[in-house]
Design a protein around this motif. Structure first.
Motif, PDB file in Angstrom:
ATOM      1  N   ALA A 254       0.819  -1.215   0.000  1.00  0.00           N
ATOM      2  CA  ALA A 254       0.000   0.000   0.000  1.00  0.00           C
ATOM      3  C   ALA A 254       0.848   1.259   0.000  1.00  0.00           C
ATOM      4  CB  ALA A 254      -0.935   0.001   1.211  1.00  0.00           C
ATOM      5  N   ALA A 255       2.121   1.122   0.379  1.00  0.00           N
ATOM      6  CA  ALA A 255       2.999   2.290   0.438  1.00  0.00           C
ATOM      7  C   ALA A 255       3.221   2.911  -0.932  1.00  0.00           C
ATOM      8  CB  ALA A 255       4.341   1.899   1.050  1.00  0.00           C
ATOM      9  N   VAL A 256       2.951   2.153  -1.989  1.00  0.00           N
ATOM     10  CA  VAL A 256       3.206   2.677  -3.333  1.00  0.00           C
ATOM     11  C   VAL A 256       2.103   3.623  -3.799  1.00  0.00           C
ATOM     12  CG1 VAL A 256       2.000   0.937  -4.729  1.00  0.00           C
ATOM     13  CG2 VAL A 256       4.111   1.951  -5.593  1.00  0.00           C
ATOM     14  N   ALA A 257       0.935   3.594  -3.142  1.00  0.00           N
ATOM     15  CA  ALA A 257      -0.216   4.354  -3.627  1.00  0.00           C
ATOM     16  C   ALA A 257       0.060   5.852  -3.779  1.00  0.00           C
ATOM     17  CB  ALA A 257      -1.426   4.111  -2.723  1.00  0.00           C
ATOM     18  N   PRO A 258       0.629   6.529  -2.770  1.00  0.00           N
ATOM     19  CA  PRO A 258       0.895   7.969  -2.959  1.00  0.00           C
ATOM     20  C   PRO A 258       1.862   8.243  -4.111  1.00  0.00           C
ATOM     21  CG  PRO A 258       1.006   7.373  -0.632  1.00  0.00           C
ATOM     22  CD  PRO A 258       0.968   6.094  -1.413  1.00  0.00           C
ATOM     23  N   PHE A 259       2.845   7.354  -4.301  1.00  0.00           N
ATOM     24  CA  PHE A 259       3.784   7.533  -5.411  1.00  0.00           C
ATOM     25  C   PHE A 259       3.070   7.382  -6.748  1.00  0.00           C
ATOM     26  CE2 PHE A 259       6.406   6.073  -1.852  1.00  0.00           C
ATOM     27  CZ  PHE A 259       7.369   7.070  -1.823  1.00  0.00           C
ATOM     28  N   ALA A 260       2.166   6.399  -6.815  1.00  0.00           N
ATOM     29  CA  ALA A 260       1.417   6.202  -8.049  1.00  0.00           C
ATOM     30  C   ALA A 260       0.582   7.429  -8.388  1.00  0.00           C
ATOM     31  CB  ALA A 260       0.516   4.966  -7.926  1.00  0.00           C
ATOM     32  N   GLY A 261       0.003   8.071  -7.363  1.00  0.00           N
ATOM     33  CA  GLY A 261      -0.751   9.300  -7.592  1.00  0.00           C
ATOM     34  C   GLY A 261       0.123  10.401  -8.168  1.00  0.00           C
ATOM     35  N   ARG A 262       1.353  10.517  -7.662  1.00  0.00           N
ATOM     36  CA  ARG A 262       2.279  11.535  -8.176  1.00  0.00           C
ATOM     37  C   ARG A 262       2.701  11.212  -9.609  1.00  0.00           C
ATOM     38  NH1 ARG A 262       4.446  10.779  -2.829  1.00  0.00           N
ATOM     39  NH2 ARG A 262       3.845  12.511  -1.465  1.00  0.00           N
ATOM     40  N   TRP A 263       2.934   9.914  -9.884  1.00  0.00           N
ATOM     41  CA  TRP A 263       3.289   9.534 -11.262  1.00  0.00           C
ATOM     42  C   TRP A 263       2.169   9.916 -12.215  1.00  0.00           C
ATOM     43  CZ3 TRP A 263       4.715   4.044  -9.172  1.00  0.00           C
ATOM     44  CH2 TRP A 263       5.961   4.108  -8.540  1.00  0.00           C
ATOM     45  N   ALA A 264       0.932   9.714 -11.764  1.00  0.00           N
ATOM     46  CA  ALA A 264      -0.209  10.068 -12.607  1.00  0.00           C
ATOM     47  C   ALA A 264      -0.254  11.570 -12.864  1.00  0.00           C
ATOM     48  CB  ALA A 264      -1.508   9.602 -11.946  1.00  0.00           C
ATOM     49  N   ASP A 265      -0.051  12.382 -11.815  1.00  0.00           N
ATOM     50  CA  ASP A 265      -0.059  13.836 -11.976  1.00  0.00           C
ATOM     51  C   ASP A 265       1.054  14.312 -12.909  1.00  0.00           C
ATOM     52  OD1 ASP A 265      -2.270  14.298 -10.367  1.00  0.00           O
ATOM     53  OD2 ASP A 265      -1.085  14.535  -8.534  1.00  0.00           O
ATOM     54  N   ARG A 266       2.152  13.561 -12.970  1.00  0.00           N
ATOM     55  CA  ARG A 266       3.284  13.937 -13.810  1.00  0.00           C
ATOM     56  C   ARG A 266       3.171  13.373 -15.235  1.00  0.00           C
ATOM     57  NH1 ARG A 266       8.377  11.916 -10.620  1.00  0.00           N
ATOM     58  NH2 ARG A 266       9.390  12.620 -12.546  1.00  0.00           N
ATOM     59  N   GLY A 267       2.086  12.688 -15.550  1.00  0.00           N
ATOM     60  CA  GLY A 267       1.888  12.172 -16.897  1.00  0.00           C
ATOM     61  C   GLY A 267       2.662  10.909 -17.205  1.00  0.00           C
ATOM     62  N   LEU A 268       2.954  10.098 -16.177  1.00  0.00           N
ATOM     63  CA  LEU A 268       3.751   8.893 -16.371  1.00  0.00           C
ATOM     64  C   LEU A 268       2.903   7.620 -16.332  1.00  0.00           C
ATOM     65  CD1 LEU A 268       6.802   9.800 -14.094  1.00  0.00           C
ATOM     66  CD2 LEU A 268       6.653   9.961 -16.582  1.00  0.00           C
ATOM     67  N   ALA A 269       1.608   7.751 -16.551  1.00  0.00           N
ATOM     68  CA  ALA A 269       0.716   6.591 -16.421  1.00  0.00           C
ATOM     69  C   ALA A 269       1.109   5.454 -17.354  1.00  0.00           C
ATOM     70  CB  ALA A 269      -0.730   7.004 -16.664  1.00  0.00           C
ATOM     71  N   ARG A 270       1.399   5.791 -18.608  1.00  0.00           N
ATOM     72  CA  ARG A 270       1.678   4.724 -19.569  1.00  0.00           C
ATOM     73  C   ARG A 270       2.953   3.943 -19.242  1.00  0.00           C
ATOM     74  NH1 ARG A 270       4.144   3.138 -24.238  1.00  0.00           N
ATOM     75  NH2 ARG A 270       2.834   1.663 -25.426  1.00  0.00           N
ATOM     76  N   PRO A 271       4.113   4.586 -19.093  1.00  0.00           N
ATOM     77  CA  PRO A 271       5.318   3.799 -18.827  1.00  0.00           C
ATOM     78  C   PRO A 271       5.261   3.029 -17.505  1.00  0.00           C
ATOM     79  CG  PRO A 271       5.773   6.158 -18.611  1.00  0.00           C
ATOM     80  CD  PRO A 271       4.444   6.026 -19.261  1.00  0.00           C
ATOM     81  N   MET A 272       4.653   3.607 -16.483  1.00  0.00           N
ATOM     82  CA  MET A 272       4.582   2.911 -15.206  1.00  0.00           C
ATOM     83  C   MET A 272       3.616   1.729 -15.260  1.00  0.00           C
ATOM     84  SD  MET A 272       6.906   4.422 -13.656  1.00  0.00           S
ATOM     85  CE  MET A 272       6.774   3.423 -12.177  1.00  0.00           C
ATOM     86  N   THR A 273       2.623   1.813 -16.121  1.00  0.00           N
ATOM     87  CA  THR A 273       1.727   0.668 -16.315  1.00  0.00           C
ATOM     88  C   THR A 273       2.489  -0.505 -16.915  1.00  0.00           C
ATOM     89  OG1 THR A 273      -0.225   2.066 -16.595  1.00  0.00           O
ATOM     90  CG2 THR A 273      -0.332  -0.146 -17.521  1.00  0.00           C
ATOM     91  N   GLY A 274       3.269  -0.241 -17.955  1.00  0.00           N
ATOM     92  CA  GLY A 274       4.065  -1.299 -18.556  1.00  0.00           C
ATOM     93  C   GLY A 274       5.043  -1.906 -17.566  1.00  0.00           C
TER      94      GLY A 274
END
Length: 393
Positions: A254-274
């Protein structure tokens, strides 16, 4: 949004979604209590998730049609009653029906997430959703430990009855604390349902993100539905309490959730999904190699949970940008799509495990995210037609 309200959203989401997972570590216990096979007991998890899909399709869209605070407290009242029935069940079919209803009304968690997203400012929406989702995901992960410990100390019935008490208290707290949030549409209910289906046709990225998450949630459910059999079986011989303690390792994800939110705000959704697809595939390889090592299985569990949570938050952030006036309906379609994957994963994982063992289960867990990764590679080729501007989904 005030910080205390974000915390309340997170805690409430975690408490309600936990109802879907209390049964996972109890399958061996319930199998003995009702005289059914372990494979049949696995149907309890599947049916609870089927109920959740039903709730996503027919109840969550009401979040755009009705005042949200009243809708949330009303659904929690029904959840409370169904959990009381589950705790007092005298037959396995009675437990199944009660779990189906509890699963359907526990979609309160997925009404609260878009509720929080709607209250958050645009520039911080990803971070707010990430914080709320960290609470929701912590509820998923800690539910197994809480269920195991309570069952070991007081019996499985207290797990369901205790949750019923928590839902009753939560309904009162949310009624008093949540702000009124008026409907975003006044069309008839049947038109709300039709518009939800129309959103699926209108936004290809909604389907794409749903399918990504369906693959991830399928392997997540397959792992956590079967790992209790591995832990209590020959070689490890864990007690019910031991299974609960093991489940704590997943909470680290669960610790990754806040980081994932920041990645999303920075437009990194696609590479982090892969990247998340690759991590899950490698985690199942590790779990397969460590069939008799609780340390390797624990590391695999953490990696699986982190990756699944990452793709979930990235997916929700992406779809919330498609139509701000239809966030509840978008969330309804998204969650329904991937919870079908979760229900299939629970049942398929149980069947595969009992047919060919842990090695077969880990092969299944490796293949599905790799198939999702292959589908992910087509996203760049489809380009602008598949992904709305600015989402980098």
């Amino acid at each position: 949004m005030p910080g205390w309200l974000v915390v309340l959203f997170a805690v409430a989401s975690g408490m309600t979604v936990a109802n879907l997972y209390y049964a996972q570590p109890l399958l061996s216990t319930l199998s003995g209590a009702f005289g059914v096979s372990t494979s049949a007991a696995g149907a309890l998890v599947t049916l609870t998730q089927v109920g959740y899909v039903i709730g996503m399709l027919f109840l969550v869209p009401l979040g755009d049609r009705l005042e949200k605070r009243s809708l949330v407290t009303g659904l929690l009242a029904v959840t409370t009653v169904s959990l009381v029935v589950a705790g007092l069940a005298v037959s396995f079919p009675m437990l199944l029906v009660a779990s189906l209803v509890a699963g359907a009304t526990s979609v309160v968690a997925q009404i609260l997430v878009p509720f929080a997203a709607g209250l958050a400012p645009d520039h911080a929406r990803g971070r707010v959703v990430g914080r709320v989702m960290s609470g929701l995901l912590t509820g998923i992960l800690l539910s197994r430990t809480l269920s195991s410990v309570v069952s070991d100390l007081a019996g499985w019935r207290v797990v369901f009855l205790g949750s019923a008490g928590l839902m009753a208290v939560l309904a009162v707290v949310l009624r008093a604390a949540l702000p009124r949030h008026e409907p975003t549409t006044d069309v008839a209910y049947r038109h709300v349902l039709r518009s939800t289906a129309a959103l699926v046709r209108t936004h290809p990225v909604l389907v794409r993100r749903g399918l990504y998450q369906a693959a991830m949630f399928a392997v997540f459910s397959a792992f956590w539905t079967t790992v209790s059999f591995v832990l209590t079986g020959p070689g490890l011989h864990y007690s019910q309490l031991g299974v609960g303690v093991f489940a704590l390792v997943g909470a680290a994800g669960a610790a990754v959730a806040p980081f994932a939110g920041r990645w999303a705000d920075r437009g990194l959704a696609r590479p982090m999904t892969g990247a998340a697809f690759v991590v899950v595939a490698l985690a199942f390889v590790l779990a397969g190699l460590g069939a008799h090592s609780v340390v390797l299985i624990a590391v695999a569990a953490i990696l699986i949970d982190m990756a699944v949570q990452t793709t979930l938050i990235l997916g929700q952030h992406t779809i919330y940008q498609l139509d701000p006036a239809a966030r509840a309906r978008l969330n309804s379609a998204f969650i329904a799509i991937f919870f079908v994957g979760g229900a299939v994963g629970s049942q398929l994982g149980s069947v595969v495990y009992h047919a060919v063992g842990w090695s077969g289960l880990t092969v299944l867990g490796t293949v599905l995210p790799l198939a999702a990764l292959l589908y992910w590679t087509s996203e760049r080729r489809r380009g602008k037609q598949a992904v709305p501007s600015g989402t980098n989904a």
